[in-house]
Motif scaffolding. Structure first.
Motif, PDB file in Angstrom:
ATOM      1  N   PHE A  43      59.954  51.511  22.765  1.00 53.04           N
ATOM      2  CA  PHE A  43      59.615  50.376  23.992  1.00 53.04           C
ATOM      3  C   PHE A  43      58.813  49.368  23.069  1.00 53.04           C
ATOM      4  O   PHE A  43      58.698  47.983  23.120  1.00 53.04           O
ATOM      5  CB  PHE A  43      59.277  50.749  25.257  1.00 53.04           C
ATOM      6  CG  PHE A  43      60.353  50.442  26.132  1.00 53.04           C
ATOM      7  CD1 PHE A  43      61.568  51.167  26.366  1.00 53.04           C
ATOM      8  CD2 PHE A  43      59.950  49.435  26.976  1.00 53.04           C
ATOM      9  CE1 PHE A  43      62.552  50.655  27.497  1.00 53.04           C
ATOM     10  CE2 PHE A  43      60.691  49.142  28.166  1.00 53.04           C
ATOM     11  CZ  PHE A  43      61.891  49.669  28.345  1.00 53.04           C
ATOM     12  N   GLY A  44      57.715  49.681  22.746  1.00 54.10           N
ATOM     13  CA  GLY A  44      56.854  49.175  21.858  1.00 54.10           C
ATOM     14  C   GLY A  44      57.314  48.373  20.825  1.00 54.10           C
ATOM     15  O   GLY A  44      56.785  47.150  20.648  1.00 54.10           O
ATOM     16  N   ILE A 106      69.767  53.950  33.272  1.00 58.26           N
ATOM     17  CA  ILE A 106      70.934  54.125  32.438  1.00 58.26           C
ATOM     18  C   ILE A 106      71.165  52.901  31.655  1.00 58.26           C
ATOM     19  O   ILE A 106      71.672  53.072  30.594  1.00 58.26           O
ATOM     20  CB  ILE A 106      72.255  54.818  33.319  1.00 58.26           C
ATOM     21  CG1 ILE A 106      71.595  56.241  33.966  1.00 58.26           C
ATOM     22  CG2 ILE A 106      73.256  54.752  32.547  1.00 58.26           C
ATOM     23  CD1 ILE A 106      72.820  56.831  34.778  1.00 58.26           C
ATOM     24  N   GLY A 107      71.461  51.910  32.435  1.00 58.64           N
ATOM     25  CA  GLY A 107      71.519  50.603  31.848  1.00 58.64           C
ATOM     26  C   GLY A 107      70.740  50.136  30.411  1.00 58.64           C
ATOM     27  O   GLY A 107      71.144  49.271  29.778  1.00 58.64           O
ATOM     28  N   PHE A 278      75.058  43.390  39.184  1.00 60.36           N
ATOM     29  CA  PHE A 278      75.054  42.136  39.543  1.00 60.36           C
ATOM     30  C   PHE A 278      73.508  41.584  39.054  1.00 60.36           C
ATOM     31  O   PHE A 278      73.416  40.325  38.625  1.00 60.36           O
ATOM     32  CB  PHE A 278      75.206  41.728  41.113  1.00 60.36           C
ATOM     33  CG  PHE A 278      75.130  40.243  41.271  1.00 60.36           C
ATOM     34  CD1 PHE A 278      76.356  39.289  41.095  1.00 60.36           C
ATOM     35  CD2 PHE A 278      74.319  39.514  41.740  1.00 60.36           C
ATOM     36  CE1 PHE A 278      76.383  38.207  41.189  1.00 60.36           C
ATOM     37  CE2 PHE A 278      74.176  38.030  42.089  1.00 60.36           C
ATOM     38  CZ  PHE A 278      75.345  37.474  41.954  1.00 60.36           C
ATOM     39  N   SER A 279      72.529  42.437  39.235  1.00 60.18           N
ATOM     40  CA  SER A 279      71.310  42.132  38.670  1.00 60.18           C
ATOM     41  C   SER A 279      71.002  41.850  37.336  1.00 60.18           C
ATOM     42  O   SER A 279      70.378  41.112  36.747  1.00 60.18           O
ATOM     43  CB  SER A 279      70.390  42.961  39.451  1.00 60.18           C
ATOM     44  OG  SER A 279      68.866  42.776  39.125  1.00 60.18           O
ATOM     45  N   PHE A 311      64.992  46.642  32.502  1.00 58.03           N
ATOM     46  CA  PHE A 311      63.523  47.025  33.211  1.00 58.03           C
ATOM     47  C   PHE A 311      62.863  46.049  33.584  1.00 58.03           C
ATOM     48  O   PHE A 311      62.488  45.859  34.882  1.00 58.03           O
ATOM     49  CB  PHE A 311      62.926  47.504  31.720  1.00 58.03           C
ATOM     50  CG  PHE A 311      61.367  47.920  32.134  1.00 58.03           C
ATOM     51  CD1 PHE A 311      61.270  49.375  32.754  1.00 58.03           C
ATOM     52  CD2 PHE A 311      60.330  47.114  31.937  1.00 58.03           C
ATOM     53  CE1 PHE A 311      60.032  49.618  33.169  1.00 58.03           C
ATOM     54  CE2 PHE A 311      58.967  47.463  32.229  1.00 58.03           C
ATOM     55  CZ  PHE A 311      58.588  48.839  32.807  1.00 58.03           C
ATOM     56  N   ILE A 312      62.939  44.756  32.855  1.00 56.64           N
ATOM     57  CA  ILE A 312      62.279  43.676  33.572  1.00 56.64           C
ATOM     58  C   ILE A 312      62.865  43.057  35.019  1.00 56.64           C
ATOM     59  O   ILE A 312      62.381  43.004  35.982  1.00 56.64           O
ATOM     60  CB  ILE A 312      62.242  42.424  32.530  1.00 56.64           C
ATOM     61  CG1 ILE A 312      61.351  42.794  31.228  1.00 56.64           C
ATOM     62  CG2 ILE A 312      61.613  41.201  33.220  1.00 56.64           C
ATOM     63  CD1 ILE A 312      61.593  41.762  30.182  1.00 56.64           C
ATOM     64  N   ASP A 313      64.336  43.122  34.761  1.00 55.98           N
ATOM     65  CA  ASP A 313      65.144  42.562  36.009  1.00 55.98           C
ATOM     66  C   ASP A 313      65.097  43.453  37.126  1.00 55.98           C
ATOM     67  O   ASP A 313      64.938  42.815  38.248  1.00 55.98           O
ATOM     68  CB  ASP A 313      66.543  42.294  35.222  1.00 55.98           C
ATOM     69  CG  ASP A 313      67.071  41.590  36.409  1.00 55.98           C
ATOM     70  OD1 ASP A 313      67.943  42.401  37.041  1.00 55.98           O
ATOM     71  OD2 ASP A 313      67.419  40.517  36.484  1.00 55.98           O
ATOM     72  N   THR A 314      65.787  44.783  36.902  1.00 56.24           N
ATOM     73  CA  THR A 314      65.592  45.684  38.026  1.00 56.24           C
ATOM     74  C   THR A 314      64.589  46.225  38.224  1.00 56.24           C
ATOM     75  O   THR A 314      64.202  46.626  39.468  1.00 56.24           O
ATOM     76  CB  THR A 314      67.037  46.375  37.611  1.00 56.24           C
ATOM     77  OG1 THR A 314      68.235  45.387  37.478  1.00 56.24           O
ATOM     78  CG2 THR A 314      67.340  47.223  39.023  1.00 56.24           C
TER      79      THR A 314
END
Length: 454
Positions: A43-44, A106-107, A278-279, A311-314
């Motif tokens: 992630f970093g 998972i996404g 959808f998100s 991560f940001i979105d959902t």
């Protein structure tokens, strides 16, 4: 018209059955395990790439890493986070949010694989321009004999990326916040006028192409996220004592479904998975089209940037919206639906100014979604008919805004859900078949990365 809408709803519900859940969630879980959790370990490094640390203006592509993610987020961080979350809770109960989280986690791995492939197997359109997306992954990675599957994705994509949901909900919030309080009842005529106004504004930007979209989205996405975060954090801080109870409700309802649906756990999981799709669109295939245009020669690097999206979105934005709705209890109003549930939450938590703050946020969210979705549609048409015809889609696209502004929410959201379901089939099948190629590329990339650190 009612019969037509019922058919759309039934068709969408049929598509979103257990086989599709196995493909999306089971396929995503396969990516997590098969990659040895690689997407979560770096992630970093992904953030460093996003910051432009590894950008090279001479790399092939059209936009940089940040603009690629911004374009993808402009499409995903939008009405799905404000209105889509409300739909998830009102149809699946608070527990649907838990299953949105599961789908998003998972996404992350799904996005890593699909967007890495979008760079590995880029193709060229009939103008010789480098392009990416599931249709090119299929033809370049699996071979020309798989082209019918690529065409299938492109046809479904041209419907799935239409801005009808955004137009519908934007029109609804304008009616709730501006028209009705001033004594103007919402009607077909007012919706039609709103649709024409939106069409004119969107047309001014989308005919500029992906480079203009990338620049506009890159500037607007941070602004809309900060503005929305600030307003929702205010609601949470003002009602801090109710936050723990809301989390408890989400976890409890995720497995019991006592609040709605008579305890139908399968229905709650489906509601969460549909709204998560959808998100953040993981596994659907839209994001690979944006990330496939990134200036890079490192496929894994773009996959890492792309995985930040869910991560940001959902996990972050959708959770904030859900908490605001649950804390205020507006989801229990059976007469409200869609964005009206969120409007009521803001009106209750931030008297007088709350609804106007939300309307400003919705304006930015919807506008950036309008811009990004058009690019996806032109790529789909370009693949099928040739690049010289791609701009014809934009006329169809802007015309659909008027339709979205005047149609019912049930039919609109079912049509998009059905299209997303159809898009996910070729996207996930090709990603699973080509996953060994991604794993091999990832091993090579991270081995070189560790060597550079030494």
């Amino acid at each position: 018209m009612e019969i037509f809408e019922r058919l759309i709803v039934d068709f969408s519900n049929w598509l979103w059955g257990m086989p599709l859940l196995i493909l999306l969630l089971g396929g995503g879980l396969y990516f997590v395990i098969y990659s040895n959790f690689i997407p979560f370990k770096y992630f970093g490094h992904a953030i460093d790439v996003l910051r432009g640390k590894y950008d090279d203006p001479h790399d092939p592509g059209q936009i940089n890493h940040y603009e690629a993610l911004s374009t993808a987020l402009a499409a995903t961080v939008g009405m799905g986070n404000i209105s889509g979350v409300a739909v998830a809770i009102t149809t699946g109960g608070p527990g649907a949010i838990f299953w949105m989280w599961v789908s998003a986690i998972i996404g992350i791995a799904t996005k890593f694989f699909t967007c890495t492939l979008a760079i590995m197997y880029r193709g060229k359109d009939t103008f010789g321009e480098i392009q990416g997306g599931p249709m090119y992954v299929i033809t370049e990675g699996l071979g020309r004999k798989w082209r019918p599957l690529a065409v299938f994705f492109s046809v479904a994509g041209m419907i799935g990326v239409l801005p009808i949901f955004q137009a519908n909900q934007f029109t609804q919030i304008l009616r709730d916040v501006l028209l009705v309080p001033n004594g103007i009842e919402g009607s077909f005529k007012t919706n039609l006028i709103t649709g024409f106004i939106i069409t004119i504004v969107v047309s001014l930007v989308i005919f500029g192409g992906i480079k203009r979209i990338g620049k506009v989205a890159g500037k607007m996405v941070p602004m809309m996220v900060v503005l929305y975060f600030a307003s929702v954090f205010y609601i949470l801080l003002a009602n801090f004592d109710a936050v723990p109870a809301s989390f408890v409700l989400i976890f409890k309802d995720a497995f019991t479904g006592d609040a709605v649906l008579g305890g139908a756990l399968g229905a709650i999981i489906i509601a969460g998975a549909r709204r998560a799709a959808f998100s953040n669109e993981a596994g659907i295939g839209t994001a690979p089209m944006a990330h496939g245009a990134a200036k890079t020669v490192e496929p894994v690097r773009e996959g890492l940037v792309a995985m930040l999206g869910p991560f940001i979105d959902t996990i972050v934005v959708c959770t904030l919206t859900a908490l605001a709705i649950l804390i205020t209890g507006t989801w229990q109003d059976s007469e409200s639906g869609g964005v009206t549930v969120t409007v009521n939450a803001f009106a209750q938590a931030i008297p007088v100014t709350g609804i106007y703050i939300l309307m400003l946020c919705v304006t930015i969210f919807a506008t950036t979604s309008f811009f990004s979705y058009s690019y996806y549609g032109t790529k789909c048409l370009s693949f099928i008919a040739g690049a010289k015809y791609k701009n014809l889609f934009n006329y169809f696209y802007v015309g659909s805004i008027v339709f979205g502004s005047t149609a019912s929410l049930a039919s609109i959201i079912s049509l998009i859900d059905a299209s997303y379901a159809l898009m996910s089939i070729p996207t996930m099948i090709s990603a699973i078949l080509l996953s060994p190629k991604v794993k091999k590329e990832a091993k090579k990339y991270f081995k070189a990365l560790e060597s550079d650190k030494k």
